[in-house]
Design an enzyme around this catalytic site. Sequence first.
Site, PDB file in Angstrom:
ATOM      1  N   LEU A  42       0.093 -19.069   6.250  1.00  0.00           N
ATOM      2  CA  LEU A  42       1.221 -19.625   5.494  1.00  0.00           C
ATOM      3  C   LEU A  42       0.828 -20.953   4.858  1.00  0.00           C
ATOM      4  O   LEU A  42      -0.226 -21.512   5.127  1.00  0.00           O
ATOM      5  CB  LEU A  42       2.442 -19.815   6.413  1.00  0.00           C
ATOM      6  CG  LEU A  42       2.222 -20.514   7.766  1.00  0.00           C
ATOM      7  CD1 LEU A  42       2.282 -22.019   7.636  1.00  0.00           C
ATOM      8  CD2 LEU A  42       3.264 -20.041   8.771  1.00  0.00           C
ATOM      9  N   SER A  98      -0.313 -24.198   3.403  1.00  0.00           N
ATOM     10  CA  SER A  98      -1.544 -24.750   2.839  1.00  0.00           C
ATOM     11  C   SER A  98      -2.735 -23.824   2.992  1.00  0.00           C
ATOM     12  O   SER A  98      -3.742 -23.994   2.286  1.00  0.00           O
ATOM     13  CB  SER A  98      -1.869 -26.102   3.478  1.00  0.00           C
ATOM     14  OG  SER A  98      -2.184 -25.956   4.851  1.00  0.00           O
ATOM     15  N   SER A 105      -6.081 -19.480   9.018  1.00  0.00           N
ATOM     16  CA  SER A 105      -4.906 -19.944   9.744  1.00  0.00           C
ATOM     17  C   SER A 105      -4.949 -21.449   9.933  1.00  0.00           C
ATOM     18  O   SER A 105      -6.015 -22.065   9.906  1.00  0.00           O
ATOM     19  CB  SER A 105      -4.825 -19.256  11.113  1.00  0.00           C
ATOM     20  OG  SER A 105      -3.785 -19.805  11.897  1.00  0.00           O
ATOM     21  N   HIS A 106      -3.777 -22.033  10.166  1.00  0.00           N
ATOM     22  CA  HIS A 106      -3.704 -23.449  10.505  1.00  0.00           C
ATOM     23  C   HIS A 106      -4.269 -23.719  11.899  1.00  0.00           C
ATOM     24  O   HIS A 106      -4.592 -24.860  12.222  1.00  0.00           O
ATOM     25  CB  HIS A 106      -2.245 -23.926  10.470  1.00  0.00           C
ATOM     26  CG  HIS A 106      -1.711 -24.086   9.087  1.00  0.00           C
ATOM     27  ND1 HIS A 106      -1.506 -23.035   8.228  1.00  0.00           N
ATOM     28  CD2 HIS A 106      -1.339 -25.200   8.398  1.00  0.00           C
ATOM     29  CE1 HIS A 106      -1.019 -23.484   7.084  1.00  0.00           C
ATOM     30  NE2 HIS A 106      -0.918 -24.793   7.150  1.00  0.00           N
ATOM     31  N   SER A 107      -4.355 -22.676  12.710  1.00  0.00           N
ATOM     32  CA  SER A 107      -4.775 -22.832  14.103  1.00  0.00           C
ATOM     33  C   SER A 107      -6.061 -22.061  14.357  1.00  0.00           C
ATOM     34  O   SER A 107      -6.134 -20.852  14.089  1.00  0.00           O
ATOM     35  CB  SER A 107      -3.687 -22.319  15.049  1.00  0.00           C
ATOM     36  OG  SER A 107      -4.183 -22.160  16.360  1.00  0.00           O
TER      37      SER A 107
END
Length: 229
Positions: free
Chosen positions: A71, A73, A11-13
């Site tokens: 999602l 990158s 995840s980005h986070s």
Amino acid sequence: MNQSIGIVLVSHSAHLASGLRELLAQIGSDRVPVAAAGGTRDGGIGTSYDLILAAIAEADRGHGVVILPDLGSSVLTALAVLEDHPRADVLLVDAPFVEGAVAAAVTAAAGADLAAVADAARQARGVAKFDDGSGPGSAPEPEVPVRSSSQVTLPANLHARPAGKLAQEAAKFSSDIRLEYGGRSIDPTGVLAVMSLGATLGSTVTVHAEGQDADTAIRTLTRILAEAE
């Protein structure tokens, strides 16, 4: 020794990945190794090649790893890792991040192989969370002629663990199988489809099967439902 397929959450986070890992721990099993690769190495929003590579190693117990990206990158970075470190037993799976992870974890906890765990995650894309009456999926499904059927009064809610076991066993039969509850009829080979029925303690669920092994399927699946806890 842990025999389960591993799961990597990209995840980005960091908070999102770790929170989902915590959720899976609550509904899954200690047998399923789940590693989170969220955010950048310095704690920012983004994705990290090194964190993904380390997470694969953390989740790997020698039976394969499923990677689930959120999602953008995260997909590209995971693909870069797999291009540099190709392995047939590490799969990047296109699935809803939360629902796919739940389906994968429950299926892995039931002892499924890599292909089945990946497929369970993919199937999550087609499962509606509820019937809002807005789409073709809300229309009643055509009545399926059955060879055998049985009703079961549930001794517990049909939550993730019994749903995962039911889906795993249902997939072993060649017969066409349907599970009915509350006016809905679903294919029980998808764990999220089973969970989406929302069947609760004391409610009556009906199992239908048509095919050469229908009687065996009915006996097996009704036993699982009757022993839910």
